[in-house]
Enzyme design. Structure first.
Site, PDB file in Angstrom:
ATOM      1  N   GLU A  11       0.834  -1.209   0.000  1.00 41.71           N
ATOM      2  CA  GLU A  11       0.000   0.000   0.000  1.00 41.71           C
ATOM      3  C   GLU A  11       0.864   1.252   0.000  1.00 41.71           C
ATOM      4  O   GLU A  11       0.651   2.180  -0.787  1.00 41.71           O
ATOM      5  CB  GLU A  11      -0.873   0.043   1.248  1.00 41.71           C
ATOM      6  CG  GLU A  11      -2.031  -0.885   1.288  1.00 41.71           C
ATOM      7  CD  GLU A  11      -2.813  -0.643   2.561  1.00 41.71           C
ATOM      8  OE1 GLU A  11      -3.963  -0.206   2.447  1.00 41.71           O
ATOM      9  OE2 GLU A  11      -2.270  -0.865   3.653  1.00 41.71           O
ATOM     10  N   GLY A  77     -10.838  -8.363   8.873  1.00 44.97           N
ATOM     11  CA  GLY A  77     -11.746  -9.498   8.782  1.00 44.97           C
ATOM     12  C   GLY A  77     -13.180  -9.053   9.003  1.00 44.97           C
ATOM     13  O   GLY A  77     -13.453  -8.147   9.791  1.00 44.97           O
ATOM     14  N   MET A 175      -6.062  -4.851  13.789  1.00 45.32           N
ATOM     15  CA  MET A 175      -5.154  -4.786  14.930  1.00 45.32           C
ATOM     16  C   MET A 175      -4.491  -3.421  15.143  1.00 45.32           C
ATOM     17  O   MET A 175      -3.583  -3.320  15.963  1.00 45.32           O
ATOM     18  CB  MET A 175      -4.073  -5.870  14.783  1.00 45.32           C
ATOM     19  CG  MET A 175      -4.638  -7.279  14.708  1.00 45.32           C
ATOM     20  SD  MET A 175      -3.406  -8.584  14.470  1.00 45.32           S
ATOM     21  CE  MET A 175      -2.546  -8.539  16.048  1.00 45.32           C
ATOM     22  N   GLU A 176      -4.952  -2.388  14.450  1.00 43.69           N
ATOM     23  CA  GLU A 176      -4.268  -1.097  14.562  1.00 43.69           C
ATOM     24  C   GLU A 176      -5.162   0.132  14.670  1.00 43.69           C
ATOM     25  O   GLU A 176      -4.812   1.118  15.327  1.00 43.69           O
ATOM     26  CB  GLU A 176      -3.328  -0.882  13.349  1.00 43.69           C
ATOM     27  CG  GLU A 176      -2.184  -1.843  13.230  1.00 43.69           C
ATOM     28  CD  GLU A 176      -2.558  -3.131  12.525  1.00 43.69           C
ATOM     29  OE1 GLU A 176      -1.918  -4.153  12.815  1.00 43.69           O
ATOM     30  OE2 GLU A 176      -3.485  -3.118  11.690  1.00 43.69           O
ATOM     31  N   ASP A 199     -11.349 -11.508   4.638  1.00 47.81           N
ATOM     32  CA  ASP A 199     -11.983 -12.808   4.851  1.00 47.81           C
ATOM     33  C   ASP A 199     -13.391 -12.632   5.397  1.00 47.81           C
ATOM     34  O   ASP A 199     -13.673 -11.691   6.115  1.00 47.81           O
ATOM     35  CB  ASP A 199     -11.145 -13.710   5.757  1.00 47.81           C
ATOM     36  CG  ASP A 199     -10.666 -12.987   7.014  1.00 47.81           C
ATOM     37  OD1 ASP A 199      -9.808 -12.115   6.893  1.00 47.81           O
ATOM     38  OD2 ASP A 199     -11.171 -13.302   8.104  1.00 47.81           O
TER      39      ASP A 199
END
Length: 231
Positions: A11, A77, A175-176, A199
């Site tokens: 990215e 996710g 997670m961020e 997913d």
């Protein structure tokens, strides 16, 4: 200046390729690239995985470059059947779903500050609107707005995903994002989150993850490019 914190190097590379007048600086093990896109100053960095890496990255970005806005992009996710692989979620707010001081009477996800407690870190409404308007024209892509749940764990089990969705009404987990929102809140800096879904809630439909990351990065790079142009 617009600060851009990426989850994936692919990215960051895509955004950097669009920039002019580039310069790089290594700080605390992270490479910050500055430049201009559409005449706007930008600073791009890959933060690494997890809330501590993300928070540290956001602090350095803000202290060093003083951006007017911070955008966090990456993959996530699904926590809801509303989104599937390749779809995009534009965060309206973020929560640290693994923050747990319930034994002392706090609510799950509630963060204690010296003078208050906060569960949700609100994204800037203008940033949300610009990102959504840019992304809604992407072909074959469903774009939703909603809560992003962040935690220091890779959530793979459907049961856990359903639980997080029920607890926080969140569309996606990663997670961020909430850690970056936490820091931006403390510094009074506007921020936004954009996530491509990697997913499904029920199962991964078999798309090769490396191939997906390439697809996701094209979408998020296009989204950020459009955001910089319109913001």
């Amino acid at each position: 200046m617009i600060g851009i914190i990426c989850a994936m190097q692919i990215e960051a590379d895509g955004i950097i390729a669009l920039a002019e007048n580039k310069a790089t600086e290594d700080i605390a093990g992270m490479k910050f690239t500055t430049g201009t896109i559409y005449g706007r100053e930008i600073a791009v960095v890959v933060c690494g995985v997890g809330k501590v890496n993300a928070a540290m990255c956001a602090v350095v970005l803000i202290e060093k470059y003083n951006p007017e806005a911070v955008i966090n992009s990456g993959v996530a996710g699904a926590l809801s059947p509303l989104v599937s692989i390749g779809d995009i979620v534009v965060g309206t707010k973020a929560v640290e779903h693994d923050m747990n001081i319930t034994a002392l009477g706090d609510k799950q996800g509630e963060v204690s500050f010296p003078d208050k407690k906060i569960m949700y870190f609100e994204c800037d409404k203008n940033i949300v609107n610009v990102l959504f308007n840019v992304c809604k024209n992407f072909p074959c892509t469903n774009v939703e707005q909603g809560t992003i749940a962040s935690g220091d764990m890779f959530v793979s089990e459907r049961k856990q995903r359903v639980k997080i969705n029920k607890e926080f009404d969140a569309l996606a987990c990663e997670m961020e994002g909430a850690a970056i929102g936490h820091v931006c809140y403390s510094y009074n800096i506007s921020y936004g989150i954009i996530r491509a879904i990697s997913d499904d809630l029920d199962e991964n439909k078999g798309m090769d993850f490396v191939k997906f990351c390439e697809l996701a990065s094209k979408k998020t790079v296009e989204a950020i490019s459009g955001f910089i142009k319109e913001f």
